[in-house]
Design a protein around this motif. Structure first.
Motif, PDB file in Angstrom:
ATOM      1  N   SER A  38       0.918  -1.361   0.059  1.00  0.00           N
ATOM      2  CA  SER A  38      -0.158  -0.183   0.193  1.00  0.00           C
ATOM      3  C   SER A  38       1.026   1.159   0.196  1.00  0.00           C
ATOM      4  O   SER A  38       1.858   1.217   0.832  1.00  0.00           O
ATOM      5  CB  SER A  38      -0.838   0.102   1.188  1.00  0.00           C
ATOM      6  OG  SER A  38      -1.757   0.901   1.206  1.00  0.00           O
ATOM      7  N   LYS A  42       1.211   2.610  -6.922  1.00  0.00           N
ATOM      8  CA  LYS A  42       0.472   1.717  -8.144  1.00  0.00           C
ATOM      9  C   LYS A  42      -0.574   2.500  -8.830  1.00  0.00           C
ATOM     10  O   LYS A  42      -0.596   2.585  -9.891  1.00  0.00           O
ATOM     11  CB  LYS A  42      -0.186   0.307  -7.598  1.00  0.00           C
ATOM     12  CG  LYS A  42       0.974  -0.465  -6.724  1.00  0.00           C
ATOM     13  CD  LYS A  42       0.233  -1.674  -6.233  1.00  0.00           C
ATOM     14  CE  LYS A  42      -0.939  -1.500  -5.330  1.00  0.00           C
ATOM     15  NZ  LYS A  42      -0.823  -0.923  -3.970  1.00  0.00           N
ATOM     16  N   SER A  43      -1.535   3.064  -7.974  1.00  0.00           N
ATOM     17  CA  SER A  43      -2.738   3.614  -8.344  1.00  0.00           C
ATOM     18  C   SER A  43      -2.320   5.085  -9.284  1.00  0.00           C
ATOM     19  O   SER A  43      -2.796   5.197 -10.390  1.00  0.00           O
ATOM     20  CB  SER A  43      -3.732   4.148  -7.531  1.00  0.00           C
ATOM     21  OG  SER A  43      -4.008   3.087  -6.613  1.00  0.00           O
ATOM     22  N   THR A  44      -1.337   5.466  -8.395  1.00  0.00           N
ATOM     23  CA  THR A  44      -0.561   6.773  -9.377  1.00  0.00           C
ATOM     24  C   THR A  44      -0.173   6.373 -10.616  1.00  0.00           C
ATOM     25  O   THR A  44      -0.526   7.178 -11.640  1.00  0.00           O
ATOM     26  CB  THR A  44       0.243   7.415  -8.568  1.00  0.00           C
ATOM     27  OG1 THR A  44       0.014   7.603  -6.964  1.00  0.00           O
ATOM     28  CG2 THR A  44       0.806   8.634  -8.957  1.00  0.00           C
TER      29      THR A  44
HETATM   30  N1  LIG Z   1      -3.368  13.768  -4.464  1.00  0.00           N
HETATM   31  C1  LIG Z   1      -2.111  13.356  -3.857  1.00  0.00           C
HETATM   32  N2  LIG Z   1      -1.548  14.333  -3.162  1.00  0.00           N
HETATM   33  C2  LIG Z   1      -0.513  14.218  -2.281  1.00  0.00           C
HETATM   34  N3  LIG Z   1       0.036  12.648  -2.386  1.00  0.00           N
HETATM   35  C3  LIG Z   1      -0.685  11.908  -2.888  1.00  0.00           C
HETATM   36  C4  LIG Z   1      -1.842  12.222  -3.667  1.00  0.00           C
HETATM   37  N4  LIG Z   1      -2.179  10.961  -4.127  1.00  0.00           N
HETATM   38  C5  LIG Z   1      -1.257   9.884  -3.906  1.00  0.00           C
HETATM   39  N5  LIG Z   1      -0.492  10.486  -3.058  1.00  0.00           N
HETATM   40  C6  LIG Z   1       0.634   9.796  -2.334  1.00  0.00           C
HETATM   41  O1  LIG Z   1       1.332   9.075  -3.274  1.00  0.00           O
HETATM   42  C7  LIG Z   1       1.724   7.815  -2.959  1.00  0.00           C
HETATM   43  C8  LIG Z   1       1.266   6.834  -3.613  1.00  0.00           C
HETATM   44  O2  LIG Z   1      -0.112   6.610  -3.852  1.00  0.00           O
HETATM   45  P1  LIG Z   1      -0.934   5.788  -4.510  1.00  0.00           P
HETATM   46  O3  LIG Z   1      -2.386   6.004  -4.323  1.00  0.00           O
HETATM   47  O4  LIG Z   1      -0.521   5.489  -6.013  1.00  0.00           O
HETATM   48  O5  LIG Z   1      -0.574   4.145  -3.651  1.00  0.00           O
HETATM   49  P2  LIG Z   1      -1.169   2.868  -3.989  1.00  0.00           P
HETATM   50  O6  LIG Z   1       0.286   2.137  -4.554  1.00  0.00           O
HETATM   51  O7  LIG Z   1      -2.301   2.663  -5.134  1.00  0.00           O
HETATM   52  O8  LIG Z   1      -1.575   2.276  -2.751  1.00  0.00           O
HETATM   53  P3  LIG Z   1      -2.812   1.193  -2.404  1.00  0.00           P
HETATM   54  O9  LIG Z   1      -2.650   0.003  -2.268  1.00  0.00           O
HETATM   55  O10 LIG Z   1      -3.230   1.590  -0.593  1.00  0.00           O
HETATM   56  O11 LIG Z   1      -4.030   1.833  -3.157  1.00  0.00           O
HETATM   57  C9  LIG Z   1       1.170   7.753  -1.436  1.00  0.00           C
HETATM   58  O12 LIG Z   1       2.285   7.969  -0.475  1.00  0.00           O
HETATM   59  C10 LIG Z   1       0.204   8.975  -1.394  1.00  0.00           C
HETATM   60  O13 LIG Z   1       0.191   9.498   0.097  1.00  0.00           O
END
Ligand SMILES: Nc1ncnc2c1ncn2[C@@H]1O[C@H](COP(=O)(O)OP(=O)(O)OP(=O)(O)O)[C@@H](O)[C@H]1O
Ligand SMILES: [Mg+2]
Lengths: 348, 283
Positions: A38, A42-44
């Protein structure tokens, strides 16, 4: 149809960089899974491919086209969201048709595509219902249907199965896989579930802290993990790591036990998968048991390496009674020993 | 309630009945007064049962020239004025608030929060507080004795903007993202997705604002001098004062009844949506 190229892709929010230059070439028709813990980005990454997040640095190409500046609708992609994001006030049919209607397709063509997709997904009976009148699994199908009717070049999935119960998840997993093969569309799929990743992906990208640790087939990742992170993340139960010293074709454990095999010299970390530890009464790896988990098909013995505090888990086939403090012997094939250096990178 | 306590049940019923009587009795008396002729209403004891003059009173009220001895617009004209005012205020406020909430929630522009707070501050400035400067502005613009003058100053306020902002914030971001992937532009998203999703809130707000507009008293009193522009709520007050002889209760009460009717109808017809709009949280 088209492949995707990610070229030194970076993303910052304000001053904080969350993706530190991700490179990947995804072939046309390939199913790529992005997996990681997490918050690793990934989502980003996926949303940047979709065009929902701007690119801070680097380049994204879909087909031959650089899409950095394009709106999501112009990128010829379709996305399935974790919470489905169906329009609650529209019927299933309207939900699926909405994007096509905006594109100005003729009515007959829209109807034809919607019905075709409904047949593939077996949701024909629900076409006139509202999303709230559907079960989670059915909504999931509608979300997929909405992606299919667009006939995109790329499918993007962000944890689409995490709201479903375990059984349905397995079923939908197979269905997504079958559908993607049948349509031959390139797919990028995000999940934090390594089993889902292993079963779905042609190739997996393991993302950790905004960096791609390894990008390869599931078997490559399992058999030759390039870092301790990948080694620990892929495979269940997780790999054991033991401090050790490599010298002259042998690996010496903390308690002095010597295992044949391995290259290099000096301090290393030895990675051993629990399922690769073979019960062998005279074996060099001595495990002092603490407790056993009975899984039916196998038994997980948790304990420590005898004479040390290093945790060690072994998987034994079948059921096996274990008493606390009992010492079990194991051996391991040299090919199944993974050695990592101080930075966690694979040796050999 | 599941307990069986006869005394409690009895007591609660008595309280409720008293409550109903307190609210219903004046309305009943209004109704009764509107069904008798003028003479009967000046005799003691006051009647408690309806008489037979309802239709005659209705006709005299709606189309007559008001109370004898005064020259006012017929009541149908006042009802019409009130209706125009209430509708314009309700619809105008909803339209403006929807658009400004849309801008504030979904667009990034310089001083966005500044604008939001400016709109928010107008909450503290209802018409009554800014009545003199507003009157001056309306007079300068030549909007006295016009529907524009009656409604525009009341339309400009923040309550609804704030509410719609909260409503929009409950709509998941994925809805917008889905729409973007589907190729919907901002206005398309607004009309195809935001509006239908806010439907019940719009209905609830419409009911509240319609009644707010209908009940306006001070502002219309100030802004209209022309008989043809009087609203019904103003005129009831004037009727009580205007009569030099004893008040014509049958006409006054009939006017009051008619004044109550539209808000009641609005509430009855929009009740379902209204309740949904106030209670529904899931989007
Ligand atoms: N709009 C935003 N502004 C600032 N930081 C952000 C924003 N969106 C995401 N982040 C940061 O970017 C990082 C990656 O976020 P992301 O959503 O891509 O994680 P993820 O791998 O999809 O996690 P998960 O499995 O929980 O969905 C995180 O540390 C998050 O705090
Ligand atoms: Mg995520």
């Amino acid at each position: 149809m088209a492949g995707i190229v990610l070229d030194k892709l970076k993303k910052s929010y304000g001053g904080t960089e969350v993706l530190h230059g991700v490179n990947a070439e995804i072939a046309d028709g390939e199913f790529v899974v992005i997996v990681g813990p997490s918050g690793c980005g990934k989502s980003t990454l996926l949303r940047m491919i979709a065009g929902l997040e701007s690119v801070t640095e680097g380049e994204i190409r879909i087909g031959e086209r650089v899409v950095n500046g394009l709106e999501p609708a112009q990128r010829d992609i379709a996305m399935v969201f974790q919470n489905y994001a169906l329009y609650p006030h529209m019927s299933v049919r309207q939900n699926m048709a909405y994007g096509l209607k905006i594109r100005g397709l003729p009515k007959e063509e829209i109807d034809r595509r919607v019905e075709e997709a409904a047949d593939i997904l077996e949701i024909r009976d629900y076409l006139e219902r509202k999303p709230r009148q559907l079960s989670g699994g059915q909504r999931q199908r509608v979300a997929m249907g909405r992606a299919i009717v667009r006939k995109p070049q790329v499918f993007l999935f962000d944890e689409p199965l995490s709201n479903l119960d375990a059984k349905l998840r397995v079923q939908m997993r197979l269905e997504i896989r079958r559908l993607q093969k049948r349509l031959g569309v390139t797919a990028v799929y995000v999940t934090h579930d390594q089993v889902e990743a292993m079963t779905l992906g042609d190739r997996l990208m393991v993302l950790n802290g905004g960096r791609s640790e390894q990008f390869g087939t599931p078997i490559e990742l399992y058999e030759r993990p390039q870092t301790t992170f990948v080694a620990g993340f892929i495979g269940s139960p997780a790999m054991n790591f033991l401090p050790a010293t490599a010298e002259g074709g042998e690996v010496v454990l903390e308690n002095g036990a010597r295992l044949p095999g391995g290259t290099g010299a000096g301090r290393v970390r030895l990675g051993l998968r629990p399922e690769h530890l073979l019960a062998d009464d005279g074996g060099p790896i001595r495990l002092q048991a603490i407790l056993a988990e009975q899984l039916g098909a196998s038994t997980l013995v948790h304990g420590t390496l005898e004479g040390t505090d290093s945790a060690l888990v072994a998987a034994l086939p079948g059921t096996r009674a274990v008493t606390e403090g009992e010492v079990l012997g194991f051996s391991v094939a040299p090919a199944q020993m993974h050695l990592f250096d101080g930075e966690g990178r694979r040796i050999g | 309630m599941v307990e069986n306590r006869p005394w409690l049940a009895f007591f609660t019923h008595v309280v409720l009945l008293i409550g109903i009587a307190v609210i219903a009795l004046p309305i009943w008396i209004t109704f009764v007064a509107a069904t008798h002729d003028e003479i009967r209403m000046t005799q003691v004891p006051l009647p408690l049962l309806p008489g037979d003059q309802f239709w005659a009173n209705l006709k005299a009220t709606l189309f007559g020239r008001g109370l004898s001895g005064t020259e006012t617009a017929p009541v149908w004209r006042m009802l019409f004025n009130s209706l125009v005012m209430a509708m314009a205020i309700a619809l105008g406020k909803i339209a403006i608030s929807l658009l400004s909430a849309f801008a504030i929630v979904y667009f990034r522009f310089p001083f966005r929060m500044g604008f939001f707070w400016m709109i928010f501050i107008t909450l503290m400035l209802p018409v009554e507080v800014r009545i003199l400067p507003t009157f001056e502005v309306v007079a300068q613009l030549g909007m006295l004795n016009s529907y524009a003058g009656l409604t525009i100053p009341l339309i400009a306020s923040a309550t609804a903007t704030f509410m719609f902002r909260q409503v929009f914030l409950t709509i998941p971001d994925e809805m917008l993202e889905s729409a973007r992937i589907d190729g919907a532009g901002p206005m398309r998203f607004f009309f195809d997705i935001l509006l239908p999703l806010s439907r019940t809130n719009i209905a609830a707000l419409f009911v509240i604002l319609f009644i707010y507009g209908w009940n306006q008293y001070l502002w219309p009193l100030l802004i209209t001098t022309d008989q043809d522009m009087t609203t019904i709520v103003m005129s009831i007050k004037q009727m009580l004062e205007a009569a030099e002889q004893s008040p014509q209760w049958n006409i006054i009460m009939m006017t009051a009844l008619l004044a109550m009717l539209p808000p009641v109808l609005v509430v009855i017809f929009m009740q379902k949506l209204f309740v949904k709009g106030l209670t529904e949280t899931e989007k």
